[in-house]
Design a protein around this motif. Sequence first.
Motif, PDB file in Angstrom:
ATOM      1  N   LYS A  13      -1.533   1.586  -2.918  1.00 47.96           N
ATOM      2  CA  LYS A  13      -0.354   1.870  -3.758  1.00 47.96           C
ATOM      3  C   LYS A  13      -0.105   3.372  -3.829  1.00 47.96           C
ATOM      4  N   GLY A  14       1.155   3.729  -3.992  1.00 49.55           N
ATOM      5  CA  GLY A  14       1.494   5.141  -4.078  1.00 49.55           C
ATOM      6  C   GLY A  14       2.966   5.317  -4.361  1.00 49.55           C
ATOM      7  N   SER A  29       8.875  11.510   0.799  1.00 43.95           N
ATOM      8  CA  SER A  29      10.053  11.830   1.598  1.00 43.95           C
ATOM      9  C   SER A  29      10.294  10.696   2.584  1.00 43.95           C
ATOM     10  N   TYR A  30      11.516  10.614   3.100  1.00 42.87           N
ATOM     11  CA  TYR A  30      11.813   9.574   4.078  1.00 42.87           C
ATOM     12  C   TYR A  30      13.056   9.929   4.863  1.00 42.87           C
ATOM     13  N   THR A  31      13.228   9.278   5.989  1.00 39.11           N
ATOM     14  CA  THR A  31      14.445   9.449   6.774  1.00 39.11           C
ATOM     15  C   THR A  31      14.743   8.160   7.529  1.00 39.11           C
ATOM     16  N   ALA A  32      16.003   7.861   7.679  1.00 41.20           N
ATOM     17  CA  ALA A  32      16.409   6.688   8.449  1.00 41.20           C
ATOM     18  C   ALA A  32      16.587   7.082   9.911  1.00 41.20           C
ATOM     19  N   LEU A  55      15.343   7.287  -3.014  1.00 44.97           N
ATOM     20  CA  LEU A  55      14.123   6.481  -3.112  1.00 44.97           C
ATOM     21  C   LEU A  55      12.876   7.344  -3.334  1.00 44.97           C
ATOM     22  N   ILE A  56      13.065   8.646  -3.407  1.00 42.69           N
ATOM     23  CA  ILE A  56      11.916   9.532  -3.612  1.00 42.69           C
ATOM     24  C   ILE A  56      11.314   9.297  -4.999  1.00 42.69           C
ATOM     25  N   GLY A  57       9.998   9.123  -5.024  1.00 43.08           N
ATOM     26  CA  GLY A  57       9.300   8.857  -6.283  1.00 43.08           C
ATOM     27  C   GLY A  57       9.127   7.375  -6.568  1.00 43.08           C
ATOM     28  N   LYS A  58       9.779   6.513  -5.791  1.00 44.05           N
ATOM     29  CA  LYS A  58       9.641   5.069  -6.013  1.00 44.05           C
ATOM     30  C   LYS A  58       8.210   4.624  -5.727  1.00 44.05           C
ATOM     31  N   ARG A  59       7.736   3.686  -6.538  1.00 38.76           N
ATOM     32  CA  ARG A  59       6.398   3.121  -6.336  1.00 38.76           C
ATOM     33  C   ARG A  59       6.438   2.142  -5.163  1.00 38.76           C
ATOM     34  N   VAL A  60       5.417   2.223  -4.331  1.00 42.95           N
ATOM     35  CA  VAL A  60       5.340   1.352  -3.153  1.00 42.95           C
ATOM     36  C   VAL A  60       3.923   0.804  -2.996  1.00 42.95           C
ATOM     37  N   GLN A 106      -3.507  -3.634  23.754  1.00 38.98           N
ATOM     38  CA  GLN A 106      -3.604  -2.836  22.539  1.00 38.98           C
ATOM     39  C   GLN A 106      -2.592  -3.340  21.521  1.00 38.98           C
ATOM     40  N   ARG A 107      -3.060  -3.627  20.319  1.00 40.65           N
ATOM     41  CA  ARG A 107      -2.153  -4.073  19.273  1.00 40.65           C
ATOM     42  C   ARG A 107      -1.428  -2.864  18.694  1.00 40.65           C
ATOM     43  N   ARG A 108      -0.214  -3.091  18.274  1.00 40.72           N
ATOM     44  CA  ARG A 108       0.535  -2.015  17.639  1.00 40.72           C
ATOM     45  C   ARG A 108       0.871  -2.446  16.217  1.00 40.72           C
ATOM     46  N   VAL A 109       0.066  -1.973  15.271  1.00 42.03           N
ATOM     47  CA  VAL A 109       0.230  -2.317  13.862  1.00 42.03           C
ATOM     48  C   VAL A 109       0.714  -1.070  13.119  1.00 42.03           C
ATOM     49  N   VAL A 110       1.752  -1.253  12.327  1.00 41.65           N
ATOM     50  CA  VAL A 110       2.364  -0.128  11.624  1.00 41.65           C
ATOM     51  C   VAL A 110       2.166  -0.302  10.117  1.00 41.65           C
ATOM     52  N   PRO A 111       1.746   0.774   9.418  1.00 42.44           N
ATOM     53  CA  PRO A 111       1.706   0.697   7.946  1.00 42.44           C
ATOM     54  C   PRO A 111       3.131   0.580   7.410  1.00 42.44           C
ATOM     55  N   MET A 112       3.384  -0.470   6.653  1.00 39.15           N
ATOM     56  CA  MET A 112       4.704  -0.697   6.042  1.00 39.15           C
ATOM     57  C   MET A 112       4.548  -0.541   4.533  1.00 39.15           C
ATOM     58  N   PHE A 113       5.588  -0.040   3.899  1.00 39.24           N
ATOM     59  CA  PHE A 113       5.553   0.086   2.436  1.00 39.24           C
ATOM     60  C   PHE A 113       6.740  -0.624   1.825  1.00 39.24           C
ATOM     61  N   ARG A 114       6.446  -1.516   0.868  1.00 40.17           N
ATOM     62  CA  ARG A 114       7.520  -2.178   0.136  1.00 40.17           C
ATOM     63  C   ARG A 114       7.629  -1.539  -1.246  1.00 40.17           C
ATOM     64  N   ILE A 115       8.854  -1.447  -1.720  1.00 33.65           N
ATOM     65  CA  ILE A 115       9.087  -0.870  -3.047  1.00 33.65           C
ATOM     66  C   ILE A 115       8.734  -1.902  -4.106  1.00 33.65           C
ATOM     67  N   VAL A 116       7.968  -1.482  -5.110  1.00 31.01           N
ATOM     68  CA  VAL A 116       7.485  -2.428  -6.111  1.00 31.01           C
ATOM     69  C   VAL A 116       8.078  -2.184  -7.495  1.00 31.01           C
ATOM     70  N   GLU A 117       8.995  -1.245  -7.604  1.00 28.41           N
ATOM     71  CA  GLU A 117       9.647  -1.078  -8.915  1.00 28.41           C
ATOM     72  C   GLU A 117      11.150  -1.044  -8.772  1.00 28.41           C
TER      73      GLU A 117
END
Length: 133
Positions: free
Chosen positions: A49-50, A54-57, A100-105, A122-133
């Motif tokens: 959790k965190g 920052s983010y970009t599309a 979305l900056i500061g949103k809990r994920v 080789q598997r390609r697994v990506v860390p994904m974050f969902r917004i929880v608030e």
Amino acid sequence: MFKDFFSALMEGKLIGVKCKDCEEITCPPKSTCNNCGSRNLERIELSGKGKVVSYTATYVAPLGYDGEVPYVVAIVELDEGAWIVGRLDVDAEKADKEDLIGKRVEVYGKEFPTEQFYPDKQRRVVPMFRIVE
Ligand SMILES: [Zn+2]
């Protein structure tokens, strides 16, 4: 020691390392501490959790990622203090319109097709974050 990062991620678990010399937490795991360079590390399971720092599309795919755009790449500060790069599980247009900056994920793992530049098997697994608030 670190090979299970991606398989743990597919189970919704986030693995990092804690430095026994300076207490710094490094995630994804590395063989040296991000803060002091020590190799005196222990494997730990993080909360996953965190908050969004920052983010970009991304609308134009890098070579080999054609089927995946648009997607949102984010830097997340974990509750344990480490910063990790992953993808944000939100619509790219929503990400452009809202702050979305500061949103809990919280983290989960997602496996993507292995594109042409990855070695076989080789598997390609990506860390994904969902917004929880
Ligand atoms: Zn350290």
